[in-house]
Design a protein around this motif. Sequence first.
Motif, PDB file in Angstrom:
ATOM      1  N   SER A 365       0.834  -1.197   0.000  1.00  0.00           N
ATOM      2  CA  SER A 365       0.000   0.000   0.000  1.00  0.00           C
ATOM      3  C   SER A 365       0.866   1.245   0.000  1.00  0.00           C
ATOM      4  O   SER A 365       1.968   1.246   0.554  1.00  0.00           O
ATOM      5  CB  SER A 365      -0.920   0.033   1.229  1.00  0.00           C
ATOM      6  OG  SER A 365      -1.760  -1.096   1.278  1.00  0.00           O
ATOM      7  N   THR A 366       0.349   2.303  -0.595  1.00  0.00           N
ATOM      8  CA  THR A 366       0.941   3.628  -0.485  1.00  0.00           C
ATOM      9  C   THR A 366      -0.108   4.554   0.099  1.00  0.00           C
ATOM     10  O   THR A 366      -1.270   4.538  -0.331  1.00  0.00           O
ATOM     11  CB  THR A 366       1.414   4.155  -1.849  1.00  0.00           C
ATOM     12  OG1 THR A 366       2.391   3.266  -2.380  1.00  0.00           O
ATOM     13  CG2 THR A 366       2.036   5.529  -1.717  1.00  0.00           C
ATOM     14  N   HIS A 377      -3.826   3.691  -0.983  1.00  0.00           N
ATOM     15  CA  HIS A 377      -3.925   3.073  -2.308  1.00  0.00           C
ATOM     16  C   HIS A 377      -3.238   1.714  -2.274  1.00  0.00           C
ATOM     17  O   HIS A 377      -2.054   1.615  -1.923  1.00  0.00           O
ATOM     18  CB  HIS A 377      -3.265   3.960  -3.361  1.00  0.00           C
ATOM     19  CG  HIS A 377      -3.028   3.275  -4.665  1.00  0.00           C
ATOM     20  ND1 HIS A 377      -4.047   2.802  -5.464  1.00  0.00           N
ATOM     21  CD2 HIS A 377      -1.855   2.948  -5.309  1.00  0.00           C
ATOM     22  CE1 HIS A 377      -3.523   2.229  -6.545  1.00  0.00           C
ATOM     23  NE2 HIS A 377      -2.211   2.305  -6.466  1.00  0.00           N
ATOM     24  N   SER A 392      -4.901   4.716  -8.363  1.00  0.00           N
ATOM     25  CA  SER A 392      -4.859   5.761  -7.348  1.00  0.00           C
ATOM     26  C   SER A 392      -5.751   6.930  -7.736  1.00  0.00           C
ATOM     27  O   SER A 392      -5.850   7.295  -8.908  1.00  0.00           O
ATOM     28  CB  SER A 392      -3.422   6.257  -7.190  1.00  0.00           C
ATOM     29  OG  SER A 392      -3.367   7.525  -6.561  1.00  0.00           O
ATOM     30  N   ALA A 403      -0.786  11.893  -7.549  1.00  0.00           N
ATOM     31  CA  ALA A 403      -1.292  10.522  -7.598  1.00  0.00           C
ATOM     32  C   ALA A 403      -0.203   9.598  -7.080  1.00  0.00           C
ATOM     33  O   ALA A 403       0.966   9.982  -6.974  1.00  0.00           O
ATOM     34  CB  ALA A 403      -1.702  10.138  -9.013  1.00  0.00           C
ATOM     35  N   LEU A 404      -0.575   8.364  -6.767  1.00  0.00           N
ATOM     36  CA  LEU A 404       0.319   7.423  -6.107  1.00  0.00           C
ATOM     37  C   LEU A 404       0.611   6.214  -6.980  1.00  0.00           C
ATOM     38  O   LEU A 404      -0.269   5.743  -7.712  1.00  0.00           O
ATOM     39  CB  LEU A 404      -0.299   6.943  -4.789  1.00  0.00           C
ATOM     40  CG  LEU A 404      -0.754   8.019  -3.805  1.00  0.00           C
ATOM     41  CD1 LEU A 404      -1.466   7.386  -2.613  1.00  0.00           C
ATOM     42  CD2 LEU A 404       0.423   8.857  -3.338  1.00  0.00           C
ATOM     43  N   CYS A 406       2.607   2.315  -6.320  1.00  0.00           N
ATOM     44  CA  CYS A 406       3.065   1.460  -5.233  1.00  0.00           C
ATOM     45  C   CYS A 406       3.783   0.241  -5.804  1.00  0.00           C
ATOM     46  O   CYS A 406       3.265  -0.424  -6.710  1.00  0.00           O
ATOM     47  CB  CYS A 406       1.871   1.026  -4.381  1.00  0.00           C
ATOM     48  SG  CYS A 406       2.294  -0.011  -2.966  1.00  0.00           S
TER      49      CYS A 406
END
Length: 516
Positions: A365-366, A377, A392, A403-404, A406
């Motif tokens: 997860s991030t 996310h 994300s 935005a992410l 991972c």
Amino acid sequence: MQPFRIALCQVRAGDIEEPERNLQNILRALDAAGEAGAQLVVLPECSYPAYYLKNASPYERADVRDFEEVSALFADAARRHGYWLAAGMAVPHSHGKLTNSAVVFGPDGEGRGRYDKSFLWHFDSNWFERGREFPVWDAGFARFGALICADGRQPEIARSLALHGAEVILDLTAWVSSGRESAQLSNTQCEYFMPVRAFENGVWVAAADKWGTEAGSIVYAGRSLVIDPSGVTRVCAPSDEESVVVYDLEPMVVGIVPRRPALYRTLGEPAVGQPTMKVLSEPLVPALANRRVAVVPSNGTFNASTIAARYRELRAQDADLVVFGGEDGPEGWQVELPALEAAVREAGGALVLGVATTGCSAHQSTVLITPEATIEHNATHGRGIQLGAAPSPVVPTPVGNVALMCGDEGFVPEVARGLMLAGADLVAWAAFRPHPMLDAIVRTRADENRIFVAAAWEDAAVVAGPTGALLAVSPRGSAVAMTATVNKALSRMKEMAPGTDVVRNRLPEAYGALLR
């Protein structure tokens, strides 16, 4: 794929006013490739009559041979030496337009089709019309496709070729460059774009470039090369001399991160409906948009109090966004989030952190923490983990829309592409384990999408700007945090060159293979 020998003809560039010299250089290189035992031969982009054509009627010049006549000479070379040939040519059509094409001849000298350049660069569009198909040829010993120069900057093109079955991608190119010393010329495509294209698709890449100059203003980088499916450059020509690069390719199986086409729907939708188009039209004062981003290498184990203390230190140094590398954590690590949330509420800014758990519920997860909200996310791509169900979200922050990514998501070009189309100015990537391709991937994701990418992982971290330039790099193994200035105005300039736009010049209707 079976073992086979390829030859890349790095010929000297010539102006449109000297087509016969160009042609004789090419024919000598084609004979040299045959004498070296090549089974597949590649010429650079628009080897004949030239790349900088000056107008859309090059074959009307008295000193330029007819396209059919030159094609017959190339076909004869392929037949005499018994090899496949992909020749870069300006191809005239009955409707009066040209295409910038890879014309393919079989070992019998017969024409087997062509690929037309899709992502036109700068003045290309003055005389070329773009291609919309991505064919693959079966040579018996290997299946190969072709792209042309700037096509390598668009991830959808190489990906489409790989999905159509290509084991080898030929790059007929005219890499431009600049520099004080001719022997040191280079180009971002040979430095990181094409190694990443090989790596992310698990294919061989072979690029043939020109060297020298055209029109007194276009300088070519040379550097014709072969890259293996792990992204390693096996052989590379110099930048300042004629060369026929010969290399023996062998089958090489590498594992790529599995794709999830159901998540890529937006990649097939027109630009006009994408959220990024609304973002690009927002009024913005660049002088008021400068912000600082920090990246922090992970030390391997999740500890909320240590991260909170480090975050406060970096906020005191004016970091508006701090991205921590991915850490290993226990199941239920989320119970420690309140300590991080408190630090962000007190100090302001935004914090990004990656956490991986193992065991029966292994996942990655991030987390993005702002004073207003905490967003988790779950990685949508990876191996041996439970996968998340959605990309994300894109979240407004002081540095822009963030935005992410991972873990292995950064290895899959569709992920960052979708986030850019969703309006991201910056992608924060919490990776976990070191990998030799990570720096190149960060630069490629930033450059191909014209966004900032801030990434951190075990013992290393980096920030890349929208042109792929490295803005901050942590010394390997030092655990030192690094900061860089970012400005969302730069991420909203989507032109790579005049008239060459990474959003508006996509061809979503041609990318059906990505969605299947």
